[in-house]
Design a protein around this motif. Structure first.
Motif, short mmCIF file in Angstrom:
data_model
loop_
_atom_site.label_atom_id
_atom_site.label_comp_id
_atom_site.label_asym_id
_atom_site.label_seq_id
_atom_site.Cartn_x
_atom_site.Cartn_y
_atom_site.Cartn_z
N LEU A 151 0.68 -1.17 0.12
CA LEU A 151 -0.02 -0.14 -0.02
C LEU A 151 0.80 1.31 0.07
O LEU A 151 0.71 2.37 -0.74
N LEU A 152 1.90 1.39 0.80
CA LEU A 152 2.84 2.28 0.79
C LEU A 152 3.50 2.60 -0.52
O LEU A 152 3.65 3.55 -1.11
N TYR A 153 3.96 1.42 -1.06
CA TYR A 153 4.48 1.40 -2.36
C TYR A 153 3.68 2.07 -3.37
O TYR A 153 4.02 3.07 -4.16
N LEU A 154 2.28 1.69 -3.41
CA LEU A 154 1.48 2.18 -4.79
C LEU A 154 0.98 3.70 -4.20
O LEU A 154 0.71 4.67 -5.13
N ALA A 155 1.09 4.04 -2.87
CA ALA A 155 0.60 5.50 -2.70
C ALA A 155 1.85 6.48 -3.12
O ALA A 155 1.63 7.29 -3.54
N HIS A 156 3.02 5.68 -2.84
CA HIS A 156 4.19 6.68 -3.42
C HIS A 156 3.96 6.79 -4.77
O HIS A 156 4.56 7.73 -5.45
N LYS A 157 3.78 5.61 -5.38
CA LYS A 157 3.75 5.40 -7.10
C LYS A 157 2.94 6.41 -7.61
O LYS A 157 3.09 7.16 -8.66
N THR A 158 1.76 6.51 -7.05
CA THR A 158 0.52 7.26 -7.55
C THR A 158 0.43 8.79 -7.05
O THR A 158 -0.02 9.52 -7.72
N GLY A 159 1.07 9.07 -5.90
CA GLY A 159 0.80 10.07 -5.12
C GLY A 159 -0.47 10.33 -4.64
O GLY A 159 -1.20 11.62 -4.28
N GLU A 160 -1.26 9.15 -4.38
CA GLU A 160 -2.44 9.36 -3.78
C GLU A 160 -2.79 8.39 -2.66
O GLU A 160 -1.96 7.34 -2.26
N PHE A 161 -3.68 8.89 -1.79
CA PHE A 161 -4.16 8.02 -0.65
C PHE A 161 -2.98 7.91 0.43
O PHE A 161 -3.11 6.96 1.42
N GLY A 162 -2.06 8.72 0.57
CA GLY A 162 -0.88 8.59 1.48
C GLY A 162 -0.86 9.65 2.34
O GLY A 162 0.06 9.71 3.36
N GLY A 163 -1.81 10.71 2.22
CA GLY A 163 -1.74 11.72 3.15
C GLY A 163 -1.41 12.96 2.33
O GLY A 163 -0.24 13.11 1.56
N ARG A 164 -2.05 14.16 2.37
CA ARG A 164 -1.82 15.17 1.43
C ARG A 164 -0.69 16.26 1.74
O ARG A 164 -0.36 17.10 1.13
N ASP A 165 -0.04 15.94 2.96
CA ASP A 165 1.18 16.67 3.23
C ASP A 165 2.03 16.08 4.42
O ASP A 165 1.37 14.96 4.81
N PRO A 166 3.07 16.23 4.83
CA PRO A 166 3.82 15.58 5.65
C PRO A 166 3.22 15.19 6.97
O PRO A 166 3.43 14.05 7.60
N ALA B 120 -0.01 14.85 7.57
CA ALA B 120 -1.24 13.91 7.45
C ALA B 120 -0.63 12.56 7.22
O ALA B 120 -1.07 11.63 7.61
N HIS B 121 0.47 12.53 6.36
CA HIS B 121 1.33 11.40 6.07
C HIS B 121 1.76 10.77 7.22
O HIS B 121 1.69 9.17 7.37
N ILE B 122 2.14 11.26 8.37
CA ILE B 122 2.56 10.61 9.62
C ILE B 122 1.44 9.92 10.22
O ILE B 122 1.58 8.87 10.67
N ASP B 123 0.04 10.64 10.10
CA ASP B 123 -1.21 10.11 10.68
C ASP B 123 -1.50 8.92 9.97
O ASP B 123 -1.94 7.96 10.60
N VAL B 124 -1.58 8.96 8.60
CA VAL B 124 -1.59 7.73 7.71
C VAL B 124 -0.79 6.71 8.07
O VAL B 124 -1.09 5.25 8.32
N LEU B 125 0.62 7.04 8.35
CA LEU B 125 1.47 5.75 8.80
C LEU B 125 1.27 5.19 9.89
O LEU B 125 1.15 3.97 10.02
#
Length: 212
Positions: A76-91, A93-98
């Motif tokens: 999931l993290l790989y695909l979020a990085h690949k697409t730029g989607e669904f990983g948190g809109r800013d740093p 938010a990304h920590i919260d997702v992680l």
């Protein structure tokens, strides 16, 4: 093109949901875990822990050789990085997702998996184990229910991989839970289940199982 090595389990559903949500071109390669196909050498070459799902991305961002990834959270993290989607809109938010993704892969999935084992599959009923994992399931449902209070999705107003990871594991009837006791969780689960991409993913998973 992404090859998805898959069987319709909660962990398998996570990745197929992402692929459907993002519209990524992919091909499903069934790995029938009931028949032991996860132990085949060709699968172990990409998933050395003999667990599905696993992917092979034939078009990685660096345009290099194909990349294989195992473990559903890592995928999931790989695909979020690949697409730029669904990983948190800013740093932030990304920590919260992680942290919520790690909560799912380290707690929700393993504990509910033990619930499934001892209540449904164990060759003998072990009351202590059944009570232990039913209780832990209820506790984890409660954690997620409280997190969802006042939020549309697990980390706020954005739908992310944290939602995709948690959703397939919430199976109240199979896990001995009354979803009515967790109203925020019930509302969220119904909303996710109604998403067109989720409907497609679950239908495709059902078709894979029916062809087995």
């Amino acid at each position: 093109m992404i090859d998805l090595h898959y069987w319709p389990t909660p962990n398998g559903h996570k990745v197929l949901i992402f692929l459907e949500e993002a519209g990524l071109e992919h091909t499903i390669h069934p790995v029938n875990i009931g028949n032991g196909e996860q132990f085949r050498p060709e699968f172990l070459a990409i998933s050395p822990n003999n667990r599905m799902p696993a992917i092979v991305d034939h078009a990685p961002r660096d345009e290099g050789a194909p990349i294989s990834v195992f473990e559903s959270g890592a995928i999931l993290l790989y695909l979020a990085h690949k697409t730029g989607e669904f990983g948190g809109r800013d740093p932030r938010a990304h920590i919260d997702v992680l942290q919520w993704l790690m909560w799912q892969v380290g707690g929700l999935g393993p504990m509910l998996g033990q619930n499934h084992h001892f209540t449904r599959y164990a060759p003998e009923k072990v009351p202590y184990a059944i009570d232990r994992y039913l209780s832990e399931t209820a506790r984890l449902y409660g954690v997620l229910d409280r997190q969802l209070a006042g939020r549309s999705f697990v980390t706020g107003e954005d739908y992310t991989v944290a939602d995709m990871a948690c959703f397939p594991w919430i199976l109240p009837e199979a896990q001995g839970q009354d979803i009515a006791q967790f109203p925020n969780l019930a509302r969220w689960h119904a909303d996710i289940a109604a998403r067109p991409a989720v409907i497609r993913a679950l239908a495709r998973g059902k078709a894979v199982a029916e062809r087995a």
